[in-house]
Write an enzyme that holds these catalytic residues in place. Structure first.
Site: not given
Length: 296
Positions: A19, A26, A41, A136
């Site tokens: 990602g 990521v 990450k 989040d």
């Protein structure tokens, strides 16, 4: 120094990029010591790392202490140049957003929704019991794992946002579809902001649509602060599901139920009990979902 060299110093081999986000990339990595697969990450910071290193370390230390079958495990935090690299548990079966997309446009059966949503509630209840606010919660951050993808793991805490805030940027990044009304007014996050986000998530699971949507950020804030959403399909779902959504999407935070109160609701309690007993057990949860799907 590129990411492969940075991670090699910590005995991690990059297998692939999984990602690319606002705050960094990521990667799926393998630990060369024990062959453990881990998600890393890699967050690039545009400030002097030493000025914020302790804040970051404290945040990751708190997250690393979390231990619950429905919460992603944080392994370690590494520092190199102006990068922070956070290593965490790898969820093998994607996320809830992908799962819903695969099932669209057909509506998910109520029992299937509750099976997954109750695991989310157990995870968030644990997080809140540790005096942590997720900040989040959204479908993309509800991860699925196990060979059958039936175990829910809550991931991607708001640590990226915390790190970004250290950049002292006032720019609103992305479109915050799950943002609670009090946050639109500049008030701080609280546990009830997480409850709002879960209300948006449940609505999305029932409709394949966002609870609040608009073409502009100003329009989205207006929609959120109005608090009105189209009802879910009551020919498919019980009225109690609509009541659940409505309570979680109350404009005033004090009017929203806590996670504990939610788990005591009649519509949720049987599934809460079942997934609590089977928490994290791939085989038992797979049997449970198969039983549920036989009667839908």
């Amino acid at each position: 120094m590129d990411v492969k060299k940075r991670l090699k110093n910590y005995n991690l081999s990059v297998l692939k990029t999984v990602g690319k986000g606002t705050y960094g990339n990521v990667y799926l990595c393998e630990n060369r010591d024990n062959a453990l697969l881990t998600i890393v990450k890699d967050i690039e910071l545009n400030f002097k790392l030493q000025d914020h290193k302790q804040d970051i370390a404290n945040e990751v230390k708190i997250l690393s202490s979390l231990d619950h079958p429905n919460v992603i495990k944080f392994y370690a935090c590494y520092y190199a140049e102006n990068h922070v690299m956070i290593s965490m548990e790898y969820a093998t079966s994607g996320n809830l957003a992908e799962y819903m997309y695969q099932r669209c446009p057909k509506l998910l059966p109520q029992q299937e929704i509750l099976f997954y949503f109750c695991q989310v509630l157990l995870g968030v209840n644990y997080i809140h019991s540790q005096n942590i606010i997720h900040r989040d919660l959204k479908a993309e951050n509800i991860l699925l794992t196990g060979k059958n993808g039936v175990v829910v793991k809550i991931g991607d805490f708001g640590i990226s946002k915390m790190l970004a805030s250290a950049k002292k940027t006032s720019t609103v990044i992305g479109t915050p579809y799950y943002l609670a009304p009090e946050l639109c007014e500049g008030k701080p996050y609280c546990t009830k902001s997480d409850v709002w986000a879960l209300g948006c998530l449940l609505y999305e699971m029932c409709t394949h649509k966002r609870a609040f949507d608009a073409e502009t950020l100003v329009g989205l804030v207006k929609a959120i602060t109005s608090g009105s959403v189209h009802p879910i399909d009551l020919t498919t779902y019980d009225r109690s599901m609509q009541d659940l959504v409505d309570s979680m999407l109350s404009i005033l935070p004090d009017k929203r139920p806590s996670i504990k109160e939610l788990m005591g609701r009649t519509v949720l309690l049987p599934d809460i009990y079942t997934v609590y007993l089977d928490a994290g057990n791939e085989e038992l949860l797979h049997l449970r979902i198969k039983e549920l799907m036989m009667f839908t």
